[in-house]
Design a protein around this motif. Structure first.
Motif, PDB file in Angstrom:
ATOM      1  N   VAL A 296      -7.493  20.144  -5.886  1.00 49.44           N
ATOM      2  CA  VAL A 296      -6.799  19.101  -6.646  1.00 49.44           C
ATOM      3  C   VAL A 296      -5.727  19.719  -7.537  1.00 49.44           C
ATOM      4  O   VAL A 296      -4.606  19.209  -7.631  1.00 49.44           O
ATOM      5  N   VAL A 297      -6.055  20.836  -8.189  1.00 50.25           N
ATOM      6  CA  VAL A 297      -5.079  21.503  -9.063  1.00 50.25           C
ATOM      7  C   VAL A 297      -3.870  21.970  -8.256  1.00 50.25           C
ATOM      8  O   VAL A 297      -2.716  21.719  -8.636  1.00 50.25           O
ATOM      9  N   SER A 298      -4.116  22.645  -7.126  1.00 51.77           N
ATOM     10  CA  SER A 298      -3.023  23.225  -6.334  1.00 51.77           C
ATOM     11  C   SER A 298      -2.178  22.169  -5.629  1.00 51.77           C
ATOM     12  O   SER A 298      -0.948  22.287  -5.581  1.00 51.77           O
ATOM     13  N   ASN A 299      -2.840  21.158  -5.089  1.00 47.08           N
ATOM     14  CA  ASN A 299      -2.142  20.217  -4.202  1.00 47.08           C
ATOM     15  C   ASN A 299      -1.749  18.898  -4.851  1.00 47.08           C
ATOM     16  O   ASN A 299      -0.886  18.194  -4.314  1.00 47.08           O
ATOM     17  N   ARG A 300      -2.361  18.557  -5.981  1.00 46.94           N
ATOM     18  CA  ARG A 300      -2.038  17.278  -6.599  1.00 46.94           C
ATOM     19  C   ARG A 300      -1.457  17.441  -7.997  1.00 46.94           C
ATOM     20  O   ARG A 300      -0.390  16.905  -8.306  1.00 46.94           O
ATOM     21  N   LEU A 301      -2.136  18.195  -8.848  1.00 54.50           N
ATOM     22  CA  LEU A 301      -1.711  18.265 -10.241  1.00 54.50           C
ATOM     23  C   LEU A 301      -0.484  19.151 -10.453  1.00 54.50           C
ATOM     24  O   LEU A 301       0.471  18.749 -11.135  1.00 54.50           O
ATOM     25  N   LEU A 302      -0.515  20.361  -9.909  1.00 54.20           N
ATOM     26  CA  LEU A 302       0.589  21.291 -10.154  1.00 54.20           C
ATOM     27  C   LEU A 302       1.949  20.762  -9.675  1.00 54.20           C
ATOM     28  O   LEU A 302       2.934  20.844 -10.424  1.00 54.20           O
ATOM     29  N   PRO A 303       2.051  20.217  -8.448  1.00 54.86           N
ATOM     30  CA  PRO A 303       3.364  19.702  -8.024  1.00 54.86           C
ATOM     31  C   PRO A 303       3.892  18.607  -8.940  1.00 54.86           C
ATOM     32  O   PRO A 303       5.083  18.582  -9.264  1.00 54.86           O
ATOM     33  N   VAL A 304       3.029  17.689  -9.374  1.00 56.73           N
ATOM     34  CA  VAL A 304       3.459  16.601 -10.255  1.00 56.73           C
ATOM     35  C   VAL A 304       3.817  17.133 -11.636  1.00 56.73           C
ATOM     36  O   VAL A 304       4.810  16.730 -12.239  1.00 56.73           O
ATOM     37  N   ALA A 305       2.995  18.058 -12.149  1.00 58.61           N
ATOM     38  CA  ALA A 305       3.253  18.625 -13.475  1.00 58.61           C
ATOM     39  C   ALA A 305       4.599  19.339 -13.504  1.00 58.61           C
ATOM     40  O   ALA A 305       5.376  19.197 -14.458  1.00 58.61           O
TER      41      ALA A 305
END
Length: 352
Positions: A296-305
């Motif tokens: 979730v961190v690598s594929n969802r949160l980081l790109p949006v952040a």
């Protein structure tokens, strides 16, 4: 020139391990690890069963968990000959042994590496996280005497294929829209998907098909995944898509106040991820610190952040707080308040 390392393939590794066991090729030690809880539990049980074969599990299988045992306890069981069976299986599930190095762990490793270790005993370690991959125990498990099966979080496409296989195996057909909504509701946690799918197929028993209405009737949505989708749409300034997701959540009886709470929580997570990434922390360390799924961190949160930036994330958090105050003061309905929040956050002038 060094050969490029191939990405880990869970299905291929599981297939290779299955063939080894079928061919009668057994290692002394096994490790089943990884973030996907469903696969880890299922594969740990499957592996222990395969190693045990026709042996009586009550006499030839022992389970150790947590910290309430010592290396001597494990060694004592391991040295016991199997009872009318070819092998004795010792399962060590979520134990202290693969955490930081300890004298007790070294004692067990010394025994595992010694000539005194019996070929008839198989140790199966089942561990979500391996904290000490440089330790002697992990190096022993990854040696020729050991075998490792990692169970990472699966991709959405893999989950979709897995679900379709189970649906068709039970003799059902499924509408495309029903399938899409089901996966939106359940997310990628395979245990949750499995439980919801069993419930859905039981509900549809005798009909031969799964419809959109069936999914709406019995599937419990995993709100966090839909909130991620909503924030991704907001970040891309796609207000209509974000509002459509909001409407879907309302249709599934999710309260506006609960949706606002989830938006606030996830904007907080995004801001933390952005700040930690700015300090140079890798995704796995960020996930560990925030107690989040690494995928979730690598594929969802980081790109949006990264796309949003600190300023926009802070502004969105402030808007969430104001929205909470507005509807609680009675100046506006909760449903309209959240709708207004989505449109405001998705406005192009709010983008960084």
């Amino acid at each position: 020139m060094a050969e490029k390392k191939q990405p880990y393939n869970y299905a291929a590794r599981k297939s290779a391990l299955k063939k080894e066991l079928e061919d009668g090729t057994f290692h002394r030690f096994y490790l089943v690890c990884g973030e996907e809880d469903y696969l880890r539990h299922q594969d740990g049980k499957w592996l222990a069963d395969q190693l045990l074969g026709s042996g009586d599990p009550t006499m030839n299988r022992t389970l150790f968990t947590g910290k309430d045992f010592t290396a001597d306890d494990v060694i004592g069981i391991a040295e016991t000959m199997p009872f009318f069976a070819d092998r004795r299986v010792v399962v060590l599930e979520e134990t202290y042994l693969l955490e930081k190095a300890k004298a007790d762990t070294d004692k067990l490793v010394d025994y595992m590496r010694s000539d005194a270790y019996p070929d008839s005993t198989k140790l199966v370690f089942v561990q979500k996280k391996v904290e000490n991959r440089n330790g002697r125990l992990y190096r022993t498990l990854s040696s020729d005497a050991g075998s490792i099966l990692e169970c990472p979080v699966q991709s959405e496409e893999t989950i979709r294929t897995w679900v379709l296989h189970q649906i068709r195996e039970r003799g059902f057909s499924v509408e495309n829209r029903a399938m899409a909504l089901f996966l939106d509701c359940t997310g990628t946690d395979m245990l949750n998907v499995k439980n919801e799918l069993e419930k859905l197929m039981s509900y549809c028993e005798g009909t031969g098909k799964i419809t959109l209405a069936d999914v709406k009737a019995v599937t419990t949505p995993k709100v966090t995944d839909r909130i991620y989708d909503m924030i991704e749409a907001i970040t891309r300034c796609e207000s209509q898509k974000a509002l459509a997701i909001y409407a879907d959540l309302l249709e599934l009886n999710e309260a506006p106040a609960r949706i606002l709470w989830n938006l606030t929580r996830q904007y907080n997570e995004l801001l933390c991820v952005q700040e930690m990434a700015g300090r140079g922390l890798p995704p796995r360390d960020i996930a560990s610190a925030l107690k989040l799924n690494p995928w979730v961190v690598s594929n969802r949160l980081l790109p949006v952040a990264r796309q949003s930036g600190n300023e926009r994330l802070r502004r969105s958090l402030e808007l969430c707080a104001r929205t909470d105050m507005r509807y609680k003061s009675g100046k506006i309905s909760d449903r309209t308040a959240v709708e207004t929040l989505i449109v405001t956050c998705a406005a192009k002038e709010g983008a960084s």
